[in-house]
Each structure stands twice: as structure tokens, then as C-alpha cells.
Design a protein around this motif. Sequence first.
Motif, PDB file in Angstrom:
ATOM      1  N   GLN A   1      25.332  58.629  -9.252  1.00  0.00           N
ATOM      2  CA  GLN A   1      24.592  59.437  -8.466  1.00  0.00           C
ATOM      3  C   GLN A   1      25.136  59.931  -7.363  1.00  0.00           C
ATOM      4  N   LEU A   2      26.306  59.298  -6.799  1.00  0.00           N
ATOM      5  CA  LEU A   2      26.930  59.579  -5.482  1.00  0.00           C
ATOM      6  C   LEU A   2      27.314  61.255  -5.645  1.00  0.00           C
ATOM      7  N   PHE A   3      27.653  61.669  -6.980  1.00  0.00           N
ATOM      8  CA  PHE A   3      28.451  62.869  -7.153  1.00  0.00           C
ATOM      9  C   PHE A   3      27.329  63.922  -6.960  1.00  0.00           C
ATOM     10  N   ARG A   4      26.167  63.865  -6.800  1.00  0.00           N
ATOM     11  CA  ARG A   4      25.254  64.811  -6.492  1.00  0.00           C
ATOM     12  C   ARG A   4      25.377  65.236  -5.358  1.00  0.00           C
ATOM     13  N   TYR A   5      26.466  64.722  -4.409  1.00  0.00           N
ATOM     14  CA  TYR A   5      26.597  65.232  -3.051  1.00  0.00           C
ATOM     15  C   TYR A   5      28.165  65.770  -3.184  1.00  0.00           C
TER      16      TYR A   5
ATOM     17  N   THR B   1      42.322  61.023 -23.841  1.00  0.00           N
ATOM     18  CA  THR B   1      42.718  61.145 -22.474  1.00  0.00           C
ATOM     19  C   THR B   1      41.804  61.136 -21.526  1.00  0.00           C
ATOM     20  N   TRP B   2      42.206  60.704 -20.292  1.00  0.00           N
ATOM     21  CA  TRP B   2      41.125  60.377 -19.411  1.00  0.00           C
ATOM     22  C   TRP B   2      40.794  61.761 -18.325  1.00  0.00           C
ATOM     23  N   LYS B   3      39.612  61.974 -18.106  1.00  0.00           N
ATOM     24  CA  LYS B   3      39.219  63.099 -17.355  1.00  0.00           C
ATOM     25  C   LYS B   3      38.950  62.535 -15.781  1.00  0.00           C
ATOM     26  N   PHE B   4      39.580  63.182 -15.146  1.00  0.00           N
ATOM     27  CA  PHE B   4      39.296  62.698 -13.616  1.00  0.00           C
ATOM     28  C   PHE B   4      38.112  63.840 -12.861  1.00  0.00           C
ATOM     29  N   PHE B   5      37.125  63.128 -12.552  1.00  0.00           N
ATOM     30  CA  PHE B   5      36.035  63.835 -11.991  1.00  0.00           C
ATOM     31  C   PHE B   5      35.975  64.173 -10.537  1.00  0.00           C
ATOM     32  N   GLY B   6      36.630  63.069  -9.753  1.00  0.00           N
ATOM     33  CA  GLY B   6      36.937  63.407  -8.503  1.00  0.00           C
ATOM     34  C   GLY B   6      36.693  62.035  -7.553  1.00  0.00           C
ATOM     35  N   VAL B   7      36.615  62.071  -6.113  1.00  0.00           N
ATOM     36  CA  VAL B   7      36.361  61.185  -5.573  1.00  0.00           C
ATOM     37  C   VAL B   7      34.858  61.441  -4.485  1.00  0.00           C
ATOM     38  N   MET B   8      34.271  60.508  -4.219  1.00  0.00           N
ATOM     39  CA  MET B   8      33.219  60.250  -3.254  1.00  0.00           C
ATOM     40  C   MET B   8      33.143  59.102  -2.355  1.00  0.00           C
ATOM     41  N   GLY B   9      32.986  59.445  -1.172  1.00  0.00           N
ATOM     42  CA  GLY B   9      32.921  58.099  -0.290  1.00  0.00           C
ATOM     43  C   GLY B   9      31.490  57.882  -0.132  1.00  0.00           C
TER      44      GLY B   9
ATOM     45  N   GLY C   1      23.370  52.824   2.222  1.00  0.00           N
ATOM     46  CA  GLY C   1      24.746  53.601   2.286  1.00  0.00           C
ATOM     47  C   GLY C   1      24.579  55.072   2.157  1.00  0.00           C
ATOM     48  N   LYS C   2      25.203  55.996   2.767  1.00  0.00           N
ATOM     49  CA  LYS C   2      25.406  57.408   2.783  1.00  0.00           C
ATOM     50  C   LYS C   2      26.655  57.890   2.010  1.00  0.00           C
ATOM     51  N   ALA C   3      26.278  59.086   1.299  1.00  0.00           N
ATOM     52  CA  ALA C   3      27.535  59.716   0.615  1.00  0.00           C
ATOM     53  C   ALA C   3      28.312  60.386   1.619  1.00  0.00           C
ATOM     54  N   ILE C   4      29.619  60.694   1.575  1.00  0.00           N
ATOM     55  CA  ILE C   4      30.481  61.223   2.360  1.00  0.00           C
ATOM     56  C   ILE C   4      31.703  61.606   1.524  1.00  0.00           C
ATOM     57  N   ARG C   5      31.931  62.919   1.870  1.00  0.00           N
ATOM     58  CA  ARG C   5      33.185  63.453   1.111  1.00  0.00           C
ATOM     59  C   ARG C   5      34.646  62.985   1.760  1.00  0.00           C
ATOM     60  N   LEU C   6      35.587  62.736   0.839  1.00  0.00           N
ATOM     61  CA  LEU C   6      36.894  62.251   1.193  1.00  0.00           C
ATOM     62  C   LEU C   6      37.401  63.012   2.238  1.00  0.00           C
ATOM     63  N   HIS C   7      37.438  64.391   2.487  1.00  0.00           N
ATOM     64  CA  HIS C   7      38.180  64.933   3.697  1.00  0.00           C
ATOM     65  C   HIS C   7      37.170  64.553   5.174  1.00  0.00           C
ATOM     66  N   GLN C   8      35.977  64.441   4.886  1.00  0.00           N
ATOM     67  CA  GLN C   8      35.330  64.171   5.960  1.00  0.00           C
ATOM     68  C   GLN C   8      35.574  62.606   6.474  1.00  0.00           C
ATOM     69  N   ALA C   9      35.591  61.535   5.509  1.00  0.00           N
ATOM     70  CA  ALA C   9      36.076  60.431   5.657  1.00  0.00           C
ATOM     71  C   ALA C   9      37.365  60.191   6.325  1.00  0.00           C
TER      72      ALA C   9
END
Length: 249
Positions: free
Chosen positions: A224-228, A132-140, A156-164
Motif C-alpha cells: 500500500q505504501l506505493f500508492r504514494y 527474472t525479478w522486476k524491481f518496482f521501486g523504493v518508498m520510505g 508511520g507516513k510515506a515519504i519518497r527516497l529523494h525527500q528522505a
Amino acid sequence: MKGYMIKYPGRKWLKHVALSGEEELRDYLPDTEQFTPKGFISMIDRYPVLFVKPDLGMKGQGVMKVYYKDGRIVIRTEDSRYSFQSAKFAAIKLKQLIGTKRYLMQQGIDLIQINGNPIDFRILLHLRRDETWKFFGVMGKMAAPNRFVTNHSSGGKAIRLHQALGLTRQECEPWETKLRDMAFKVARGMKKHFPLITELGLDIAIDTEHRVWLLEANTKPQFQLFRYHSNPKLYAQIASSVKHIRGEG
């Protein structure tokens, strides 16, 4: 099916053709074709913006943006800009820039933006031992000023979904659910055509009308984007999972 028995399929065209055969995924896929000068002339007549990108490539390298401006057709590379009176001359220049490499043409998506800087997203999934697949999340990823590629290597800069999306975290929960559901559909489709894959990094676009698009499915993705990410422990969990999956630990 034999030709698809590869763990890390790299060719964007191969993956596009596979996923476009899945009815539940077709609406997520931008119009995409292999580059030919004749095909380009036809496609730029249908869409005001095209992205011309290497069939094999990563980190946004080699991507070109083609669009209309003041009645002319503009080709933008990472460091140059060319302008032409007709699609025919633009096609000749693209062929010159591309040479013998395989390139694709993709319908341009009118991405959501902040202060004129376009944003796209990365969704990360890993295959568990129980298949089965594990969903880790979304990053912008938000492009640097005056850039059209969102990759970190291009500023490019990391941004969280709700901020975007300009929402609170609570308001964003339906979006998280929507993107998770889409990601699992794509994972099912990819696993069907490429049975050996164990990782997915989905490059997702949300347009100005809030329609969701799949730009690309990466099978050995950077993370690496998921550091943020808002969960401070998530990056370490992903890194540990990657080591296990790739046999590096």
C-alpha cells in the motif's frame, strides 16, 4: 534444502541464517541472534541499541527497543517504558514480556531522520514468468513523533527516497541504482535458499553515515505504501501483478 521449499517463509531467523551464508550479502545484515537472557546480556554490552522482535510477526507488532539512557537500560514497548540498573534485570523483564514466543535480537541501526523521526524503506520486487525479478521501486516510511516503529499501522507516513535523503530527484538517481543493485543481490540469495518465492518486500535502513542495511526480507509483502509513489500508475501495476502471482485474479 527440503526444509526451505516453502513459498512464504515467515520466520525471520530462518531467512537471516540463509542470507548470512551468502558472502555478497553479509555486509548488509545487522548482527542478529535468537533471544536468550544470557545472549541479551552479551549483546547489549556490544551495542548501545537493540531491537527485540518476534521471529514470526508483521506490521511492527511486538517490537521492543532496548537502549542505554543516563546509565540505565530502558526497554520500550509500543505503549510502555521500563528502566533497569543492570542488563541482568532487563533480561529478566524481557523474558517475562516475551513468554514462550520465539524472539530475535537485532543490532540497532542509527537511522536517518527528519525532525527526530526515524525513516526506513521498502523495496518491492516480483518474479516474472521468465524467472527474472522486476524491481518496482523504493518508498520510505517515516515514524510518527515519539515512535520507533515506522509502520503505517503505528502512525508511520510515506515519504519518497529523494525527500528522505534531502536530495533532488536527479541527485537521488545514484541512490536508486545502488538500492536496485542491492535488491537484486538479496533476491538472488533468497531465491537460492527459498526456490518457491515469487515476491519480495525488502525492509531497508540507511544509517546516518549512509551505509545500507537489510532489516528483513518479506515474502508476501504489503504494498500500500506505493500508492504514494511519484509514478501514479505504479500502484495499479503492482496490484495487478500481485493478483496474478497469488492466483487471486
